[in-house]
Design an enzyme around this catalytic site. Structure first.
Site, short mmCIF file in Angstrom:
data_model
loop_
_atom_site.label_atom_id
_atom_site.label_comp_id
_atom_site.label_asym_id
_atom_site.label_seq_id
_atom_site.Cartn_x
_atom_site.Cartn_y
_atom_site.Cartn_z
CG ASP A 17 -7.75 2.40 -3.06
OD1 ASP A 17 -6.75 2.02 -2.42
OD2 ASP A 17 -8.91 2.09 -2.75
CG ASP A 52 -2.37 0.13 0.91
OD1 ASP A 52 -2.69 0.50 -0.23
OD2 ASP A 52 -3.19 -0.10 1.79
CB SER A 104 -10.41 -4.34 -6.38
OG SER A 104 -10.28 -4.91 -7.66
CD GLU A 159 -7.30 3.33 1.65
OE1 GLU A 159 -8.14 2.81 2.37
OE2 GLU A 159 -6.96 2.85 0.56
CE LYS A 182 -16.95 -4.76 -7.12
NZ LYS A 182 -15.81 -5.16 -6.28
NE ARG A 206 -18.84 0.41 -2.48
CZ ARG A 206 -17.88 -0.27 -1.86
NH1 ARG A 206 -17.52 -1.46 -2.33
NH2 ARG A 206 -17.27 0.22 -0.81
CG ASP A 236 -12.89 3.05 -1.95
OD1 ASP A 236 -11.77 2.53 -2.12
OD2 ASP A 236 -13.38 3.27 -0.82
CB THR A 241 -6.51 -4.51 1.41
OG1 THR A 241 -7.74 -4.31 2.12
CG2 THR A 241 -5.95 -3.15 1.05
CG HIS A 298 -16.13 -4.79 1.34
ND1 HIS A 298 -15.04 -5.19 0.57
CD2 HIS A 298 -15.64 -4.60 2.60
CE1 HIS A 298 -13.97 -5.25 1.34
NE2 HIS A 298 -14.32 -4.91 2.56
CB ILE A 322 -3.58 -2.06 -2.56
CG1 ILE A 322 -2.10 -2.16 -2.91
CG2 ILE A 322 -4.22 -3.45 -2.71
CD1 ILE A 322 -1.36 -3.23 -2.12
CG ASP A 323 -10.28 -0.51 -4.86
OD1 ASP A 323 -10.71 -0.30 -3.72
OD2 ASP A 323 -11.02 -0.74 -5.83
#
Length: 349
Positions: A134, A46, A257, A71, A260, A274, A286, A139, A233, A136-137
């Site tokens: 981001d 990250d 992540s 982030e 998608k 979502r 995000d 994690t 999530h 690492i979207d």
């Protein structure tokens, strides 16, 4: 404004950051099982990813004032307990920067790395230019060896004008309705989009970009949909109710992540739903890159009330209940089903 230089810099930054993440994930997956519950690998990746993006953007675009909404900050790394982690990050960052033959950045110090990470403290907003990252979207996907993405976008006067998604584990072939781990598929995709110019996909390790477009499906019964892998999530039960109301035949494809958004932009599925649990505030990093990748591919992104996402209000998105992504033909019927399902179970939101 063409944003040509900015897009080239963003693609380079995200690709190199993804290279660092791949190296860390490979070492993680080769280690013993117990260490996979340890969050330190993703912490290193990250921070390292954010530092690499910061270094590359500032080097490639030296004449521009630099603002990054991201982030991470270096607070924990500046403590004695973070010393060992900082040494590992600095080593990884240097290895990554020197692995790129076109990169003229000399060896960076630990202090350089801390400063680069802290460049991500911007609050964003509606004035000027702000990069949104981001590092690492996804994690949890990263720790499992599944999907994750480095997601980078540029805001100009509050509008997302370009976005890049580096997805190291996403197959080049479609994942719609099939196993995302299919062994015969080559993996590693880089999606890029610039306002008014469409969305393109190429191999993460380099190939000619090809233009992609969202699914043209008009009948909801034929549509497949994506949702978050983790039930924590997104409310899978609400998504299931919406799917039932619309008559979806296919089960959901659950992946981590903003991969998608990339998969949807090339037509792997037709819908992404979502619905975060009550009290969760969506952060702009995000969704910023994913949003333009889909909209430039001919799709639509809105909140549950049909409003476009507003990235101009700082680090958070203020939106109605959830996020809905699909093509222009399906959006009216999808919004109607969403509203009906929300009206039926208001207490859960």
């Amino acid at each position: 404004m063409s944003y040509h230089r900015e897009l080239a810099a963003a693609k380079k930054a995200a690709s190199l950051a993804a290279r660092l993440c791949q190296k860390v994930q490979k070492a993680l997956l080769q280690s013993d099982v117990q260490s996979k519950s340890d969050k330190s690998p993703v912490t290193v990746a990250d921070y390292g990813s954010q530092a690499v993006v910061s270094f590359i953007l500032q080097r490639e675009l030296p004449s521009e004032s630099f603002s990054l909404v991201a982030e991470e900050d270096s607070g924990d790394l500046r403590k004695d307990s973070g010393r060992e982690t900082l040494v590992r990050i600095t080593e990884l960052v240097n290895d990554t920067l020197t692995s790129d033959g076109t990169c003229s950045i000399s060896q960076v110090s630990e202090e350089d790395v801390l400063t680069a990470i802290d460049s991500g403290k911007s609050e964003g907003g509606s004035n000027g230019r702000h990069w949104v990252l981001d590092p690492i979207d996804g994690t949890k996907g990263f720790l499992r060896g599944d999907q994750y993405a480095t997601a980078l976008a540029l805001l100009d006067e509050g509008k997302v004008v370009l976005g890049v998604l580096a997805c190291p584990n996403l197959p080049l072939a479609s994942i719609g309705g099939q196993d995302q781990h299919s062994s015969h598929n080559q993996v590693g995709c880089l999606f890029s989009a610039k306002i008014g110019e469409g969305t393109y996909m190429q191999r993460l390790d380099g190939s000619a970009p090809i233009k992609v477009h969202v699914s043209a499906i008009e009948n909801p019964e034929e549509a497949s949909f994506f949702e978050s892998f983790e039930a924590a999530h997104s409310m899978h039960d609400l998504s299931s109710s919406i799917a039932k109301k619309l008559g979806f035949k296919a089960p959901p494809v659950r992946i981590d992540s903003q991969a998608k958004y990339g998969a949807l932009s090339r037509g792997d599925g037709a819908i992404y739903l979502r619905f975060p649990h009550k009290g969760y505030r969506e952060k702009i990093w995000d969704h910023a890159a994913g949003c333009i990748v889909v909209t430039e591919a001919g799709g639509e992104v809105s909140d549950a009330a049909g409003n476009p996402l507003d990235f101009a209000k700082g680090r958070y998105l203020d939106l109605e209940t959830g996020i809905i992504v699909t093509n222009k033909k399906l959006m009216p019927s999808l919004l109607k089903a969403v509203q009906e399902c929300l009206d039926e179970k208001p207490s859960s939101l």
